[in-house]
Design a protein around this motif. Structure first.
Motif, PDB file in Angstrom:
ATOM      1  N   UNK A  51      25.889  46.150  39.677  1.00  0.00           N
ATOM      2  CA  UNK A  51      26.632  46.625  38.157  1.00  0.00           C
ATOM      3  C   UNK A  51      28.289  46.546  38.222  1.00  0.00           C
ATOM      4  N   UNK A  52      28.502  46.064  37.291  1.00  0.00           N
ATOM      5  CA  UNK A  52      30.220  46.139  36.929  1.00  0.00           C
ATOM      6  C   UNK A  52      30.474  47.787  37.663  1.00  0.00           C
ATOM      7  N   UNK A  53      29.896  48.895  36.947  1.00  0.00           N
ATOM      8  CA  UNK A  53      29.865  49.672  37.827  1.00  0.00           C
ATOM      9  C   UNK A  53      30.452  49.993  39.189  1.00  0.00           C
ATOM     10  N   UNK A  54      29.366  48.996  40.232  1.00  0.00           N
ATOM     11  CA  UNK A  54      29.502  49.305  41.341  1.00  0.00           C
ATOM     12  C   UNK A  54      31.000  48.537  41.778  1.00  0.00           C
ATOM     13  N   UNK A  55      31.060  47.205  41.237  1.00  0.00           N
ATOM     14  CA  UNK A  55      32.108  46.330  41.687  1.00  0.00           C
ATOM     15  C   UNK A  55      33.731  47.649  41.864  1.00  0.00           C
ATOM     16  N   UNK A  56      33.570  48.020  40.282  1.00  0.00           N
ATOM     17  CA  UNK A  56      34.863  49.122  40.384  1.00  0.00           C
ATOM     18  C   UNK A  56      34.687  50.241  41.726  1.00  0.00           C
ATOM     19  N   UNK A  57      33.949  50.330  42.536  1.00  0.00           N
ATOM     20  CA  UNK A  57      33.373  51.198  43.433  1.00  0.00           C
ATOM     21  C   UNK A  57      34.711  50.662  44.129  1.00  0.00           C
ATOM     22  N   UNK A  58      34.689  49.528  44.602  1.00  0.00           N
ATOM     23  CA  UNK A  58      35.068  48.460  44.964  1.00  0.00           C
ATOM     24  C   UNK A  58      37.275  47.722  45.359  1.00  0.00           C
ATOM     25  N   UNK A  59      37.183  47.507  43.724  1.00  0.00           N
ATOM     26  CA  UNK A  59      37.662  46.895  43.088  1.00  0.00           C
ATOM     27  C   UNK A  59      38.593  47.802  42.649  1.00  0.00           C
ATOM     28  N   UNK A  60      39.507  47.376  42.046  1.00  0.00           N
ATOM     29  CA  UNK A  60      40.662  47.524  40.680  1.00  0.00           C
ATOM     30  C   UNK A  60      40.160  47.273  39.327  1.00  0.00           C
ATOM     31  N   UNK A  61      39.961  45.539  40.335  1.00  0.00           N
ATOM     32  CA  UNK A  61      40.336  44.432  38.985  1.00  0.00           C
ATOM     33  C   UNK A  61      39.845  43.426  39.679  1.00  0.00           C
ATOM     34  N   UNK A  62      39.702  42.485  38.992  1.00  0.00           N
ATOM     35  CA  UNK A  62      38.925  41.139  40.031  1.00  0.00           C
ATOM     36  C   UNK A  62      39.868  40.355  40.731  1.00  0.00           C
ATOM     37  N   UNK A  63      41.188  40.542  40.581  1.00  0.00           N
ATOM     38  CA  UNK A  63      42.090  39.302  41.575  1.00  0.00           C
ATOM     39  C   UNK A  63      42.244  40.358  42.419  1.00  0.00           C
ATOM     40  N   UNK A  64      41.707  41.579  43.088  1.00  0.00           N
ATOM     41  CA  UNK A  64      42.423  42.133  43.492  1.00  0.00           C
ATOM     42  C   UNK A  64      40.951  41.931  45.112  1.00  0.00           C
ATOM     43  N   UNK A  65      39.832  41.111  44.686  1.00  0.00           N
ATOM     44  CA  UNK A  65      38.401  40.927  45.384  1.00  0.00           C
ATOM     45  C   UNK A  65      39.151  39.409  45.895  1.00  0.00           C
ATOM     46  N   UNK A  66      40.212  39.071  45.798  1.00  0.00           N
ATOM     47  CA  UNK A  66      40.356  37.736  46.768  1.00  0.00           C
ATOM     48  C   UNK A  66      41.903  38.100  47.133  1.00  0.00           C
ATOM     49  N   UNK A  67      40.884  39.163  47.873  1.00  0.00           N
ATOM     50  CA  UNK A  67      42.602  39.796  48.997  1.00  0.00           C
ATOM     51  C   UNK A  67      42.175  39.926  50.105  1.00  0.00           C
ATOM     52  N   UNK A  68      42.804  40.234  51.077  1.00  0.00           N
ATOM     53  CA  UNK A  68      41.987  40.714  52.627  1.00  0.00           C
ATOM     54  C   UNK A  68      42.535  41.573  52.549  1.00  0.00           C
ATOM     55  N   UNK A  69      43.445  41.930  51.914  1.00  0.00           N
ATOM     56  CA  UNK A  69      43.871  43.986  52.155  1.00  0.00           C
ATOM     57  C   UNK A  69      43.598  44.350  50.799  1.00  0.00           C
TER      58      UNK A  69
END
Length: 202
Positions: A51-69
């Protein structure tokens, strides 16, 4: 003295890291195919089956998922920093804390795709800078607590800035073929250069 190495991550932590990695893989793959603007959080979640809720447990926004840190790695690093001996030199504590977390970053296999994304979509660089600045501010706060001075004072901010610069430069100049051990060695070299006053190319 606190031991240099941390215990093996728990099953729960391993599952969290796996989910985070799957989300990151999907985000980079979709962005490589459609461009960052052609991908939504919902698209990424659909690929992984969360779910999107799970996504936002890990990243603040979509773009943050593109970075290694990202901010999860920052939290892991700060937890390691808090465990370091208080009488240890701050730069040594910072290096050891970041080095402990690097395997979670270095295991990522998307380095070529990520570098292409940043080169082809310069608008992502601003988000990367924002993410690292957030990490820098959180690091300065922890350093201020350890040193007994305000986080916004000169010394902790300089230390945090130097550490994040060493980290960013390490990630950018690292040759992935050297593996995680090579990444950690490269980080130690970067910190050694800074601590020596940047005397010249090694």
């Amino acid at each position: 003295m606190i031991p240099e190495s941390s215990p093996e991550p728990s099953l729960r932590e391993r599952k969290k890291r796996r989910t985070r990695g799957q989300l990151r893989d999907a985000a980079i793959r979709l962005a490589s195919e459609h461009g960052p603007g052609g991908v939504t959080v919902q698209d990424i979640c659909r690929e992984v089956g969360v779910s999107p809720r799970t996504f936002f447990n890990y990243f603040d926004c979509k773009e943050d998922a593109f970075f290694v840190w990202d901010q999860q790695l920052t939290r892991m690093m700060l937890a390691q920093l808090a465990r370091r001996p208080l009488d240890e030199p701050p730069m040594a504590s910072l290096r050891a804390a970041i080095e402990e977390v690097l395997p979670a970053a270095g295991a990522d296999e998307n380095w070529p795709a990520r570098r292409r994304l940043l080169a082809e979509h310069p608008e992502l660089v601003g988000r990367l800078a924002h993410s690292l600045r957030t990490s820098e501010d959180l690091t300065a706060a922890e350093l201020g607590r350890r040193l007994g001075v305000p986080a916004e004072s000169l010394h902790p901010m300089l230390l945090a800035g130097a550490a994040m610069t060493a980290l960013r430069t390490t990630l950018v100049t690292w040759a992935p073929r050297t593996g995680v051990k090579g990444l950690q060695r490269h980080l130690r070299e970067a910190f050694a250069e800074i601590e020596a006053g940047l005397p010249g190319p090694s």
